[in-house]
Design a protein around this motif. Structure first.
Motif, PDB file in Angstrom:
ATOM      1  N   LEU A 106      -0.171  11.444 -25.735  1.00  0.00           N
ATOM      2  CA  LEU A 106      -0.847  10.147 -25.841  1.00  0.00           C
ATOM      3  C   LEU A 106      -0.497   9.250 -24.652  1.00  0.00           C
ATOM      4  CD1 LEU A 106      -0.447   9.392 -29.659  1.00  0.00           C
ATOM      5  CD2 LEU A 106      -2.432  10.336 -28.455  1.00  0.00           C
ATOM      6  N   TYR A 107       0.737   9.322 -24.185  1.00  0.00           N
ATOM      7  CA  TYR A 107       1.116   8.563 -22.994  1.00  0.00           C
ATOM      8  C   TYR A 107       0.428   9.121 -21.748  1.00  0.00           C
ATOM      9  CZ  TYR A 107       4.619   5.962 -25.635  1.00  0.00           C
ATOM     10  OH  TYR A 107       5.226   5.129 -26.535  1.00  0.00           O
ATOM     11  N   ALA A 108       0.252  10.437 -21.706  1.00  0.00           N
ATOM     12  CA  ALA A 108      -0.482  11.034 -20.585  1.00  0.00           C
ATOM     13  C   ALA A 108      -1.927  10.539 -20.571  1.00  0.00           C
ATOM     14  CB  ALA A 108      -0.436  12.559 -20.670  1.00  0.00           C
ATOM     15  N   ASP A 109      -2.538  10.440 -21.755  1.00  0.00           N
ATOM     16  CA  ASP A 109      -3.893   9.891 -21.847  1.00  0.00           C
ATOM     17  C   ASP A 109      -3.936   8.465 -21.318  1.00  0.00           C
ATOM     18  OD1 ASP A 109      -4.860  12.210 -22.968  1.00  0.00           O
ATOM     19  OD2 ASP A 109      -5.090  11.406 -24.987  1.00  0.00           O
ATOM     20  N   TYR A 110      -2.934   7.680 -21.670  1.00  0.00           N
ATOM     21  CA  TYR A 110      -2.919   6.281 -21.228  1.00  0.00           C
ATOM     22  C   TYR A 110      -2.815   6.198 -19.703  1.00  0.00           C
ATOM     23  CZ  TYR A 110      -1.492   1.439 -20.627  1.00  0.00           C
ATOM     24  OH  TYR A 110      -1.424   0.130 -20.213  1.00  0.00           O
ATOM     25  N   ILE A 111      -1.966   7.022 -19.105  1.00  0.00           N
ATOM     26  CA  ILE A 111      -1.840   7.011 -17.645  1.00  0.00           C
ATOM     27  C   ILE A 111      -3.167   7.418 -17.002  1.00  0.00           C
ATOM     28  CG2 ILE A 111      -0.698   8.129 -15.680  1.00  0.00           C
ATOM     29  CD1 ILE A 111       1.847   8.253 -17.420  1.00  0.00           C
ATOM     30  N   THR A 158       6.412   4.507 -11.133  1.00  0.00           N
ATOM     31  CA  THR A 158       6.945   3.140 -11.076  1.00  0.00           C
ATOM     32  C   THR A 158       5.903   2.126 -11.536  1.00  0.00           C
ATOM     33  OG1 THR A 158       8.391   3.760  -9.233  1.00  0.00           O
ATOM     34  CG2 THR A 158       7.997   1.404  -9.571  1.00  0.00           C
ATOM     35  N   ASP A 159       4.648   2.346 -11.127  1.00  0.00           N
ATOM     36  CA  ASP A 159       3.568   1.458 -11.579  1.00  0.00           C
ATOM     37  C   ASP A 159       3.462   1.451 -13.100  1.00  0.00           C
ATOM     38  OD1 ASP A 159       2.816   0.866  -8.936  1.00  0.00           O
ATOM     39  OD2 ASP A 159       1.452   2.586  -8.847  1.00  0.00           O
ATOM     40  N   ILE A 160       3.575   2.628 -13.698  1.00  0.00           N
ATOM     41  CA  ILE A 160       3.454   2.724 -15.150  1.00  0.00           C
ATOM     42  C   ILE A 160       4.639   2.075 -15.841  1.00  0.00           C
ATOM     43  CG2 ILE A 160       3.434   4.349 -17.087  1.00  0.00           C
ATOM     44  CD1 ILE A 160       0.736   4.049 -15.662  1.00  0.00           C
ATOM     45  N   LEU A 161       5.837   2.263 -15.312  1.00  0.00           N
ATOM     46  CA  LEU A 161       7.012   1.599 -15.884  1.00  0.00           C
ATOM     47  C   LEU A 161       6.833   0.084 -15.853  1.00  0.00           C
ATOM     48  CD1 LEU A 161       9.928   3.762 -14.450  1.00  0.00           C
ATOM     49  CD2 LEU A 161       9.503   3.323 -16.877  1.00  0.00           C
ATOM     50  N   GLU A 216       3.550  -5.134 -20.674  1.00  0.00           N
ATOM     51  CA  GLU A 216       2.915  -5.108 -21.988  1.00  0.00           C
ATOM     52  C   GLU A 216       3.927  -5.286 -23.126  1.00  0.00           C
ATOM     53  OE1 GLU A 216       0.220  -1.873 -22.741  1.00  0.00           O
ATOM     54  OE2 GLU A 216      -0.515  -1.852 -20.675  1.00  0.00           O
ATOM     55  N   GLY A 217       5.209  -5.364 -22.777  1.00  0.00           N
ATOM     56  CA  GLY A 217       6.234  -5.558 -23.791  1.00  0.00           C
ATOM     57  C   GLY A 217       6.617  -4.294 -24.529  1.00  0.00           C
ATOM     58  N   ILE A 218       6.181  -3.145 -24.016  1.00  0.00           N
ATOM     59  CA  ILE A 218       6.497  -1.874 -24.680  1.00  0.00           C
ATOM     60  C   ILE A 218       7.891  -1.399 -24.275  1.00  0.00           C
ATOM     61  CG2 ILE A 218       5.837   0.568 -24.764  1.00  0.00           C
ATOM     62  CD1 ILE A 218       2.907  -0.460 -24.604  1.00  0.00           C
ATOM     63  N   ILE A 219       8.234  -1.583 -23.012  1.00  0.00           N
ATOM     64  CA  ILE A 219       9.605  -1.365 -22.552  1.00  0.00           C
ATOM     65  C   ILE A 219      10.281  -2.722 -22.482  1.00  0.00           C
ATOM     66  CG2 ILE A 219      11.050  -0.644 -20.623  1.00  0.00           C
ATOM     67  CD1 ILE A 219       9.037   1.533 -20.020  1.00  0.00           C
ATOM     68  N   ASP A 268      14.171   5.449 -19.627  1.00  0.00           N
ATOM     69  CA  ASP A 268      12.756   5.127 -19.416  1.00  0.00           C
ATOM     70  C   ASP A 268      12.180   5.931 -18.258  1.00  0.00           C
ATOM     71  OD1 ASP A 268      12.911   3.286 -21.469  1.00  0.00           O
ATOM     72  OD2 ASP A 268      13.272   1.581 -20.132  1.00  0.00           O
ATOM     73  N   GLU A 269      12.932   6.012 -17.166  1.00  0.00           N
ATOM     74  CA  GLU A 269      12.464   6.766 -15.999  1.00  0.00           C
ATOM     75  C   GLU A 269      12.339   8.249 -16.321  1.00  0.00           C
ATOM     76  OE1 GLU A 269      15.100   5.885 -12.780  1.00  0.00           O
ATOM     77  OE2 GLU A 269      14.591   3.741 -12.767  1.00  0.00           O
ATOM     78  N   SER A 270      13.315   8.770 -17.060  1.00  0.00           N
ATOM     79  CA  SER A 270      13.264  10.182 -17.445  1.00  0.00           C
ATOM     80  C   SER A 270      12.056  10.448 -18.345  1.00  0.00           C
ATOM     81  CB  SER A 270      14.558  10.564 -18.162  1.00  0.00           C
ATOM     82  OG  SER A 270      14.511  11.898 -18.611  1.00  0.00           O
ATOM     83  N   PHE A 271      11.775   9.542 -19.257  1.00  0.00           N
ATOM     84  CA  PHE A 271      10.631   9.703 -20.153  1.00  0.00           C
ATOM     85  C   PHE A 271       9.317   9.716 -19.365  1.00  0.00           C
ATOM     86  CE2 PHE A 271       7.296   7.277 -22.471  1.00  0.00           C
ATOM     87  CZ  PHE A 271       6.902   8.302 -23.316  1.00  0.00           C
ATOM     88  N   ILE A 272       9.127   8.753 -18.474  1.00  0.00           N
ATOM     89  CA  ILE A 272       7.876   8.686 -17.698  1.00  0.00           C
ATOM     90  C   ILE A 272       7.761   9.885 -16.770  1.00  0.00           C
ATOM     91  CG2 ILE A 272       6.575   7.355 -15.984  1.00  0.00           C
ATOM     92  CD1 ILE A 272       6.505   6.217 -18.817  1.00  0.00           C
ATOM     93  N   ASP A 273       8.872  10.338 -16.204  1.00  0.00           N
ATOM     94  CA  ASP A 273       8.835  11.549 -15.369  1.00  0.00           C
ATOM     95  C   ASP A 273       8.341  12.744 -16.194  1.00  0.00           C
ATOM     96  OD1 ASP A 273       9.732  10.187 -13.153  1.00  0.00           O
ATOM     97  OD2 ASP A 273      11.831  10.844 -13.347  1.00  0.00           O
ATOM     98  N   GLY A 274       8.768  12.807 -17.455  1.00  0.00           N
ATOM     99  CA  GLY A 274       8.315  13.886 -18.333  1.00  0.00           C
ATOM    100  C   GLY A 274       6.815  13.809 -18.601  1.00  0.00           C
ATOM    101  N   VAL A 275       6.293  12.597 -18.748  1.00  0.00           N
ATOM    102  CA  VAL A 275       4.852  12.435 -18.962  1.00  0.00           C
ATOM    103  C   VAL A 275       4.089  12.870 -17.709  1.00  0.00           C
ATOM    104  CG1 VAL A 275       2.997  10.821 -19.522  1.00  0.00           C
ATOM    105  CG2 VAL A 275       5.238  10.549 -20.595  1.00  0.00           C
ATOM    106  N   TYR A 276       4.609  12.533 -16.539  1.00  0.00           N
ATOM    107  CA  TYR A 276       3.948  12.956 -15.299  1.00  0.00           C
ATOM    108  C   TYR A 276       4.006  14.472 -15.121  1.00  0.00           C
ATOM    109  CZ  TYR A 276       2.461   8.596 -13.166  1.00  0.00           C
ATOM    110  OH  TYR A 276       1.770   7.435 -12.878  1.00  0.00           O
ATOM    111  N   ARG A 277       5.056  15.110 -15.619  1.00  0.00           N
ATOM    112  CA  ARG A 277       5.087  16.582 -15.571  1.00  0.00           C
ATOM    113  C   ARG A 277       3.970  17.161 -16.440  1.00  0.00           C
ATOM    114  NH1 ARG A 277      10.727  15.777 -15.507  1.00  0.00           N
ATOM    115  NH2 ARG A 277      10.896  16.058 -17.778  1.00  0.00           N
TER     116      ARG A 277
END
Length: 325
Positions: free
Chosen positions: A29-34, A49-52, A58-61, A77-86
């Motif tokens: 779902l996060y991949a869809d959002y990106i 970085t833009d997504i973070l 948006e107050g999510i992080i 947070d960075e590790s999570f977003i890196d996983g979504v980009y993978r």
């Protein structure tokens, strides 16, 4: 109101926000959002970085109270977003030419140049929007109705040419009450009614009792032993709550020795290169599942899509660019 006017009014006040954040294990779902952010950024690269930064805005992080907590949270947070980009990188490899985005390195994504966006790319984008009804709620009726139409095309291609495909949901040719429609379907399939369960259906209701799409391979006899598919088409994020809806037809119909294959079509992407199981597989029981990749695999021509309102919506999105404040 015409659909063009509806789109124009919608985008006049449109702000892309994720809304209530999914739990972080739902990376698809996060991949869809990106991908949505990339779509409305109109060929500008979107980095991790833009997504973070966007999720913070948006107050999510959220900001932590202490510096130590904040440092640890930043790493998480960075590790999570890196996983979504993978996962996004996997999608680009898996969908190939069907993927409407370009990837640079491991953490940048942008929409392809509009000149090379194909109709198959547009269908991918349509499935992306159909997966985001919370964001495109004003256009939900068109997105969900045409998803059922698209699933009909997919099922026609999946089953043999002599199979019979019937819509039983919003676009059905069956008319009347639920009782009348189910009786008519049973006659078409040459399957007897199981009266004990069938008599429980309200004689006044018109809902199709969870069945959107039916396909079966007929024989020229009257034995109700046949290969049949009973399908639900679900776009909502809690699609897994609809998995059992077609099962009640096991009680309504007297199939002989072979039960139907219960099936769900969803616009989300639940397969990947690196796993031999579905994402969100803990919710899926004995069902045949068509998700985004499997749907794309059984779209052989795109002529049907030219008649969809959703194509007009995708064309509008391709020319839209989010205001940067």
């Amino acid at each position: 109101m015409t659909f063009d006017t509806k789109i124009t009014n919608f985008f006049a006040k449109f702000t892309l926000e994720l809304g209530t954040p999914p739990t972080r294990n739902l990376t698809y779902l996060y991949a869809d959002y990106i991908e949505l952010v990339s779509l409305i950024s109109n060929q500008n690269f979107i980095s991790s970085t833009d997504i973070l930064d966007r999720l913070k805005d948006e107050g999510i992080i959220k900001q932590r109270l202490s510096d130590a907590d904040q440092s640890e949270a930043n790493d998480e947070d960075e590790s999570f977003i890196d996983g979504v980009y993978r996962l996004i990188l996997e999608r680009s490899q898996m969908f190939g030419d069907d993927y409407p985005f370009e990837i640079e390195g491991i953490n940048k994504i942008k929409l392809k140049n509009k000149d090379v966006i194909s109709n198959r790319n547009k269908i991918y984008l349509y499935l992306l929007l159909a997966s985001s009804l919370n964001i495109f709620s004003d256009l939900q009726s068109e997105l969900t109705t045409e998803f059922e139409n698209l699933c009909t095309e997919v099922l026609k291609n999946f089953l043999p040419k002599h199979a019979i495909i019937k819509s039983f949901g919003k676009n059905s040719s069956y008319r009347g009450t639920a009782v009348e429609k189910i009786k008519a379907l049973a006659e078409d399939m040459k399957v007897p009614i199981e009266n004990d369960a069938f008599d429980e259906i309200s004689t006044k209701g018109t809902q199709e009792k969870g069945l959107d799409l039916v396909g079966w391979v007929p024989f020229n006899d009257n034995v109700p032993n046949l290969l049949s598919i009973l399908a639900q088409c679900a776009c909502g994020k809690e699609w897994y709550k609809k998995l059992g809806e077609t099962s009640r037809y096991n009680n309504y119909f007297k199939f002989h020795r072979l039960k139907p294959i219960h099936t769900i079509f969803i616009p989300y992407n639940l397969v990947s290169f690196n796993k031999s199981i579905f994402i969100k597989n803990d919710e899926i029981d004995n069902r045949l599942l068509f998700e985004r990749k499997r749907i794309m695999n059984y779209i052989w021509t795109t002529d049907f899509f030219s008649t969809y309102n959703s194509k007009t919506l995708i064309d509008f999105c391709l020319n839209f660019e989010e205001d940067i404040v």
